[in-house]
Design an enzyme around this catalytic site. Structure first.
Site, PDB file in Angstrom:
ATOM      1  N   GLY A 255      78.363  42.773 -20.162  1.00 46.00           N
ATOM      2  CA  GLY A 255      77.122  42.160 -20.638  1.00 46.00           C
ATOM      3  C   GLY A 255      76.873  42.474 -22.095  1.00 46.00           C
TER       4      GLY A 255
ATOM      5  N   ASN B 102      63.657  45.143 -32.331  1.00 42.01           N
ATOM      6  CA  ASN B 102      62.667  45.512 -31.309  1.00 42.01           C
ATOM      7  C   ASN B 102      61.539  46.362 -31.892  1.00 42.01           C
ATOM      8  OD1 ASN B 102      63.756  48.100 -31.512  1.00 42.01           O
ATOM      9  ND2 ASN B 102      63.717  48.463 -29.308  1.00 42.01           N
TER      10      ASN B 102
ATOM     11  N   GLY C  85      68.741  53.229 -16.342  1.00 36.51           N
ATOM     12  CA  GLY C  85      68.365  52.988 -17.733  1.00 36.51           C
ATOM     13  C   GLY C  85      67.018  53.561 -18.146  1.00 36.51           C
TER      14      GLY C  85
ATOM     15  N   SER D 141      55.348  50.504 -22.173  1.00 29.82           N
ATOM     16  CA  SER D 141      55.275  51.052 -23.536  1.00 29.82           C
ATOM     17  C   SER D 141      53.868  51.506 -23.943  1.00 29.82           C
ATOM     18  CB  SER D 141      55.816  50.034 -24.545  1.00 29.82           C
ATOM     19  OG  SER D 141      57.189  49.853 -24.331  1.00 29.82           O
TER      20      SER D 141
ATOM     21  N   LYS E 119      62.789  38.664 -30.243  1.00 27.12           N
ATOM     22  CA  LYS E 119      63.675  39.636 -30.893  1.00 27.12           C
ATOM     23  C   LYS E 119      64.504  39.043 -32.039  1.00 27.12           C
ATOM     24  CE  LYS E 119      64.302  43.254 -27.495  1.00 27.12           C
ATOM     25  NZ  LYS E 119      65.284  44.034 -26.735  1.00 27.12           N
TER      26      LYS E 119
ATOM     27  N   ASP F 163      67.175  50.192 -29.313  1.00 24.04           N
ATOM     28  CA  ASP F 163      67.769  50.267 -27.960  1.00 24.04           C
ATOM     29  C   ASP F 163      69.101  51.025 -27.969  1.00 24.04           C
ATOM     30  OD1 ASP F 163      65.846  48.734 -26.407  1.00 24.04           O
ATOM     31  OD2 ASP F 163      66.538  47.007 -27.531  1.00 24.04           O
TER      32      ASP F 163
HETATM   33  P1  NAD Z   1      70.132  39.218 -21.622  1.00 29.02           P
HETATM   34  O1  NAD Z   1      69.762  38.022 -20.812  1.00 29.02           O
HETATM   35  O2  NAD Z   1      69.897  39.216 -23.084  1.00 29.02           O
HETATM   36  O3  NAD Z   1      71.697  39.520 -21.401  1.00 29.02           O
HETATM   37  C1  NAD Z   1      72.263  39.619 -20.115  1.00 29.02           C
HETATM   38  C2  NAD Z   1      73.786  39.796 -20.246  1.00 29.02           C
HETATM   39  O4  NAD Z   1      74.341  39.956 -18.946  1.00 29.02           O
HETATM   40  C3  NAD Z   1      74.499  38.605 -20.859  1.00 29.02           C
HETATM   41  O5  NAD Z   1      75.631  39.066 -21.553  1.00 29.02           O
HETATM   42  C4  NAD Z   1      74.906  37.761 -19.642  1.00 29.02           C
HETATM   43  O6  NAD Z   1      76.070  37.006 -19.899  1.00 29.02           O
HETATM   44  C5  NAD Z   1      75.182  38.843 -18.617  1.00 29.02           C
HETATM   45  N1  NAD Z   1      74.816  38.445 -17.239  1.00 29.02           N
HETATM   46  C6  NAD Z   1      73.593  38.061 -16.806  1.00 29.02           C
HETATM   47  N2  NAD Z   1      73.632  37.807 -15.491  1.00 29.02           N
HETATM   48  C7  NAD Z   1      74.889  38.039 -15.073  1.00 29.02           C
HETATM   49  C8  NAD Z   1      75.544  37.938 -13.816  1.00 29.02           C
HETATM   50  N3  NAD Z   1      74.881  37.544 -12.715  1.00 29.02           N
HETATM   51  N4  NAD Z   1      76.830  38.249 -13.752  1.00 29.02           N
HETATM   52  C9  NAD Z   1      77.516  38.647 -14.861  1.00 29.02           C
HETATM   53  N5  NAD Z   1      76.959  38.752 -16.082  1.00 29.02           N
HETATM   54  C10 NAD Z   1      75.651  38.445 -16.189  1.00 29.02           C
HETATM   55  O7  NAD Z   1      69.378  40.441 -20.926  1.00 29.02           O
HETATM   56  P2  NAD Z   1      69.106  41.885 -21.585  1.00 29.02           P
HETATM   57  O8  NAD Z   1      67.853  41.858 -22.347  1.00 29.02           O
HETATM   58  O9  NAD Z   1      70.356  42.339 -22.246  1.00 29.02           O
HETATM   59  O10 NAD Z   1      68.822  42.767 -20.289  1.00 29.02           O
HETATM   60  C11 NAD Z   1      69.869  43.122 -19.403  1.00 29.02           C
HETATM   61  C12 NAD Z   1      69.397  44.243 -18.480  1.00 29.02           C
HETATM   62  O11 NAD Z   1      69.169  45.418 -19.241  1.00 29.02           O
HETATM   63  C13 NAD Z   1      68.091  43.951 -17.756  1.00 29.02           C
HETATM   64  O12 NAD Z   1      68.173  44.483 -16.458  1.00 29.02           O
HETATM   65  C14 NAD Z   1      67.063  44.706 -18.535  1.00 29.02           C
HETATM   66  O13 NAD Z   1      65.974  45.125 -17.738  1.00 29.02           O
HETATM   67  C15 NAD Z   1      67.862  45.909 -18.971  1.00 29.02           C
HETATM   68  N6  NAD Z   1      67.364  46.516 -20.200  1.00 29.02           N
HETATM   69  C16 NAD Z   1      67.151  47.853 -20.173  1.00 29.02           C
HETATM   70  C17 NAD Z   1      66.715  48.502 -21.307  1.00 29.02           C
HETATM   71  C18 NAD Z   1      66.496  49.984 -21.257  1.00 29.02           C
HETATM   72  O14 NAD Z   1      65.927  50.534 -22.208  1.00 29.02           O
HETATM   73  N7  NAD Z   1      66.941  50.650 -20.208  1.00 29.02           N
HETATM   74  C19 NAD Z   1      66.495  47.779 -22.494  1.00 29.02           C
HETATM   75  C20 NAD Z   1      66.727  46.403 -22.492  1.00 29.02           C
HETATM   76  C21 NAD Z   1      67.151  45.786 -21.322  1.00 29.02           C
END
Ligand code: NAD
Length: 287
Positions: A132, A93, A257, A23, A72, A108
């Site tokens: 997720g 965020n 993403g 960022s 957050k 997001d």
């Molecule tokens: P988080 O920990 O808040 O949520 C993860 C979610 O996935 C939960 O619902 C959990 O139950 C599920 N989960 C986790 N591991 C799992 C598995 N092995 N099998 C099945 N379900 C599973 O995480 P987050 O902040 O939501 O981030 C998730 C992903 O999104 C990360 O890879 C992060 O880098 C990415 N992300 C990308 C952006 C973007 O702008 N592209 C923004 C935020 C997060």
């Protein structure tokens, strides 16, 4: 380098750990390109120091801040107002300081919807499968619902996030015209059926990213129909196992993403400066 003088506005990023973040490069590249007198700096702020961090936004008359994990949700009690995007997710965020009034936003979801739109896919009237419902999945679901998605089937494994996923489903059903449901990810038959039904499939779990880079939550290529839009929120690596399987199955529209990450930043940038981020320039700077 942007000229820094007595009139420069500071924008922060408060999270822990955060030094790896792209960022600062994104925003400072954009400030310089548009000749805006702002500077964006990352600060390691663990949750126990967050109250002081928010007080600093007020004391230093900062224009605002991004916040990421673990702050957050924790930041909400310290703010004056929440935008609907933050209210629906109960997470923030982006903070904007308007003459001492601090408002929390979640950009997001806008990032996801904007990126999809720029790639030629509107969410309005479409059906989505989302795996997720955490920090990324929740705003993807709520913003898509606000923007006219007709139906969403959320799948979550039965972990600590399941109850939160149910709350998200309830909020979408109560506050938007989108019809939402939640299914245990263990019900693989339901997932297969949902993928055949959906227009858009989004994996927001982080599976496919280190240390799970060799894994995918869908392994059978026959579950992917060719006209499905497949979106993985992971951007490191740029191509996840899920994406490779979908591409090999003949799916034409498969995305990581990165665009969502840039567009969530662009949405925050607009809130702070009123200007559009020069996306192409920013993308080159972070690649
Ligand atoms: P988080 O920990 O808040 O949520 C993860 C979610 O996935 C939960 O619902 C959990 O139950 C599920 N989960 C986790 N591991 C799992 C598995 N092995 N099998 C099945 N379900 C599973 O995480 P987050 O902040 O939501 O981030 C998730 C992903 O999104 C990360 O890879 C992060 O880098 C990415 N992300 C990308 C952006 C973007 O702008 N592209 C923004 C935020 C997060």
């Amino acid at each position: 380098m942007t000229r820094i003088d007595g009139h420069t506005y500071l924008i922060g990023l408060m999270a822990y750990p955060i030094r790896h973040s792209m960022s600062p490069t994104m925003h400072n590249t954009a400030f310089e390109a548009l000749n805006l007198n702002f500077v964006y700096l990352a600060f390691d702020v663990p949750e126990e120091k967050l109250k002081d961090g928010v007080a600093a936004i007020r004391t230093l008359e900062m224009r605002g801040s991004n916040v990421s994990m673990p702050n957050k949700q924790a930041i909400i009690p310290y703010l004056d107002k929440l935008d609907i995007s933050a209210e629906l997710n109960q997470a923030v965020n982006t903070v904007v300081n308007d003459h001492g009034i601090l408002t929390g936003y979640t950009t997001d979801g806008v990032g996801f919807v904007t990126d999809l739109k720029k790639k030629g896919h509107e969410v309005a009237g479409k059906k989505m499968v989302l795996i997720g419902a955490g920090g990324a999945g929740t705003p993807i679901a709520t913003q898509s619902a606000l923007d006219g998605l007709s139906e969403i089937r959320i799948f979550n494994r039965h972990d600590g996030r399941f109850g939160h996923a149910q709350e998200t489903v309830d909020i979408i059903n109560q506050k938007t015209n989108c019809q939402a449901s939640l299914t245990d990810l263990a019900d693989q038959g339901a997932l297969q059926e949902a993928l055949a039904w959906a227009d858009i499939f989004c994996d927001a779990t982080g599976v496919g990213m280190k240390p799970l880079e060799d894994q995918s939550l869908v392994t059978d290529p026959t579950w992917f129909k060719k006209d499905l839009v497949v979106y993985d929120t992971v951007y490191a690596p740029r191509e996840t196992k899920l994406m490779t399987i979908a591409k090999n199955a003949g799916v034409a529209h498969v995305y990581n993403g990165l665009g969502m990450m840039i567009e969530q930043g662009a949405a925050a940038f607009r809130l702070w400066t009123g200007q559009n981020m020069p996306i192409d320039l920013v993308q080159t700077a972070i690649e």
